[in-house]
Scaffold this motif. Structure first.
Motif, short mmCIF file in Angstrom:
data_model
loop_
_atom_site.label_atom_id
_atom_site.label_comp_id
_atom_site.label_asym_id
_atom_site.label_seq_id
_atom_site.Cartn_x
_atom_site.Cartn_y
_atom_site.Cartn_z
N SER A 195 -8.38 -1.26 -9.68
CA SER A 195 -9.55 -1.57 -10.50
C SER A 195 -9.72 -3.05 -10.79
O SER A 195 -10.65 -3.44 -11.49
N TYR A 196 -8.82 -3.91 -10.29
CA TYR A 196 -8.96 -5.33 -10.57
C TYR A 196 -8.74 -6.14 -9.29
O TYR A 196 -8.21 -5.64 -8.29
N GLN A 197 -9.15 -7.41 -9.32
CA GLN A 197 -9.02 -8.28 -8.17
C GLN A 197 -7.53 -8.56 -7.90
O GLN A 197 -6.75 -8.81 -8.82
N LEU A 198 -7.16 -8.54 -6.63
CA LEU A 198 -5.76 -8.79 -6.27
C LEU A 198 -5.34 -10.21 -6.61
O LEU A 198 -4.15 -10.48 -6.81
N ALA A 199 -6.29 -11.12 -6.70
CA ALA A 199 -5.95 -12.49 -7.09
C ALA A 199 -5.33 -12.52 -8.48
O ALA A 199 -4.49 -13.38 -8.78
N ARG A 200 -5.72 -11.57 -9.33
CA ARG A 200 -5.14 -11.49 -10.67
C ARG A 200 -3.67 -11.12 -10.59
O ARG A 200 -2.84 -11.63 -11.37
N PHE A 201 -3.31 -10.23 -9.67
CA PHE A 201 -1.91 -9.87 -9.50
C PHE A 201 -1.10 -11.06 -8.99
O PHE A 201 -0.03 -11.37 -9.51
N PHE A 225 0.71 -0.03 -5.08
CA PHE A 225 -0.73 -0.18 -4.90
C PHE A 225 -1.37 1.19 -4.68
O PHE A 225 -0.73 2.13 -4.22
N ALA A 226 -2.65 1.26 -4.99
CA ALA A 226 -3.33 2.55 -5.01
C ALA A 226 -3.43 3.19 -3.63
O ALA A 226 -3.27 4.40 -3.49
N THR A 227 -3.67 2.39 -2.61
CA THR A 227 -3.86 2.92 -1.26
C THR A 227 -3.16 2.03 -0.24
O THR A 227 -2.77 0.90 -0.55
N ALA A 228 -3.03 2.54 0.98
CA ALA A 228 -2.41 1.77 2.05
C ALA A 228 -3.24 0.52 2.39
O ALA A 228 -2.68 -0.55 2.65
N ALA A 229 -4.56 0.67 2.39
CA ALA A 229 -5.42 -0.47 2.70
C ALA A 229 -5.25 -1.57 1.65
O ALA A 229 -5.21 -2.76 1.98
N ARG A 230 -5.14 -1.17 0.39
CA ARG A 230 -4.98 -2.16 -0.68
C ARG A 230 -3.60 -2.82 -0.59
O ARG A 230 -3.46 -4.01 -0.87
#
Length: 336
Positions: A195-201, A225-230
């Protein structure tokens, strides 16, 4: 909209001082440990409670009904659109007062408000909290099922407890330590719901490095992570960050997905993919130690917070033991 299920008032006792005294005499060590677990980690659904503290869903539901009637725990049932969600349990007034007395605290100093406790039902963070807690309860259930000293969850810290100790540097979603076959591995957990931008992580990573410098302890970071693509997208961001990070060895990172965890059934299985590791395939949790030779295996005496300080003391409940109280003299405790 998540709404607590309506209950008839007649099903529950009034949380009077007399009632609390009577309930205290009927609580087992398991009841008290469970109340403290729920207090620390805010909310647990009945399947997770059954897995870590009871031998079956039936016995769990029977006891949970009593704890609910006694106001040790409160409960709600989230709306999921299709099907029926399990009951979710949170701390209630009697439970908070009894735990406060156990810790030698004045219950009024806790400023416990039952409506705030059950308010998590309407929080957008419920799914995130459920994911984090499910991660740790899966480990705990595996250790309980083992019924030996070969496997144990020796630390399980909530996001709130992590913030108190590490908040000057970083705020992980959890901290844990796992013992298996004579070896120990500890980690910080980051749980992604997509639900948030990966740049935040990625922006949190320097904080972990600074914490390593402050404590002189290298603690791995496990990211789900929520999914394989993410996960694939996140690993590309991580690789770019580490390419310019001169201190990348101070923060070992491994990733997996919620999908892998569901398929494997436990975070201890071969679901972890270390960043920048030459060996192909995913690793078991304890086998990550071989991927990170810079780690010194932590022991039960490791103090990750040795160089950190908490804010000025305030009234708060003591954290629970990560493993349940295996007491053979408690006849009501029957994990099988």
């Amino acid at each position: 909209m998540r709404t607590p299920i309506p209950q008839r008032p007649s099903l529950r006792f009034a949380a009077s001082a007399e009632h609390q005294t009577q309930v205290a005499a009927h609580l087992t060590s398991r009841d008290r440990w469970l109340a403290r677990i729920v207090a620390e980690h805010r909310v647990l659904p009945s399947p997770q409670i059954a897995a870590i503290a009871f031998g079956s869903r039936r016995s769990a539901n029977h006891r949970l009904q009593k704890l609910y009637a006694w106001r040790v725990l409160d409960r709600f049932q989230p709306y999921i659109g299709r099907g029926r969600a399990p009951m979710y349990y949170v701390l209630d007034t009697t439970g908070a007062h009894l735990l406060a007395h156990e810790d030698g605290l004045d219950p009024t100093d806790l400023k416990f408000r039952p409506e705030r406790s059950v308010g998590i039902a309407n929080s957008l963070r419920l799914a995130h909290l459920q994911g984090v807690n499910n991660f740790f309860t899966a480990l705990l259930a595996e250790a309980v099922a083992e019924a030996s000293t070969e496997r144990a969850l020796t630390a399980w810290w909530s996001e709130t407890r992590c913030a108190r100790h590490f908040g000057d540097h970083v705020r992980p979603d959890g901290y844990g330590r796992w013992h298996e076959a004579g070896r120990d591995i500890e980690w910080f957990l980051e749980w992604d719901t997509g639900s948030y931008q990966l740049a935040r992580f990625v922006a949190k990573l320097p904080g972990y490095t600074k914490l390593s410098t402050a404590t002189h302890i290298i603690t791995p970071l496990l990211a789900v992570f929520a999914t394989a693509a993410r996960e694939t997208h996140a690993r590309a961001h991580l690789a770019e960050h580490r390419r310019t990070d001169a201190r990348q060895r101070d923060l070992p990172i491994a990733t997996t997905t919620a999908e892998h965890l569901r398929a494997a059934g436990s975070p201890t299985e071969a679901v972890w993919l270390p960043l920048h590791h030459t060996e192909p395939g995913r690793h078991r949790l304890i086998s990550l130690l071989s991927a990170w030779p810079q780690l010194e295996a932590p022991t039960s005496s490791t103090d990750t917070t040795s160089s950190t300080t908490e804010p000025s003391p305030v009234a708060r409940l003591s954290p629970p033991a990560p493993m349940p109280p295996w007491q053979t003299n408690d006849l009501t405790w029957n994990p099988r």
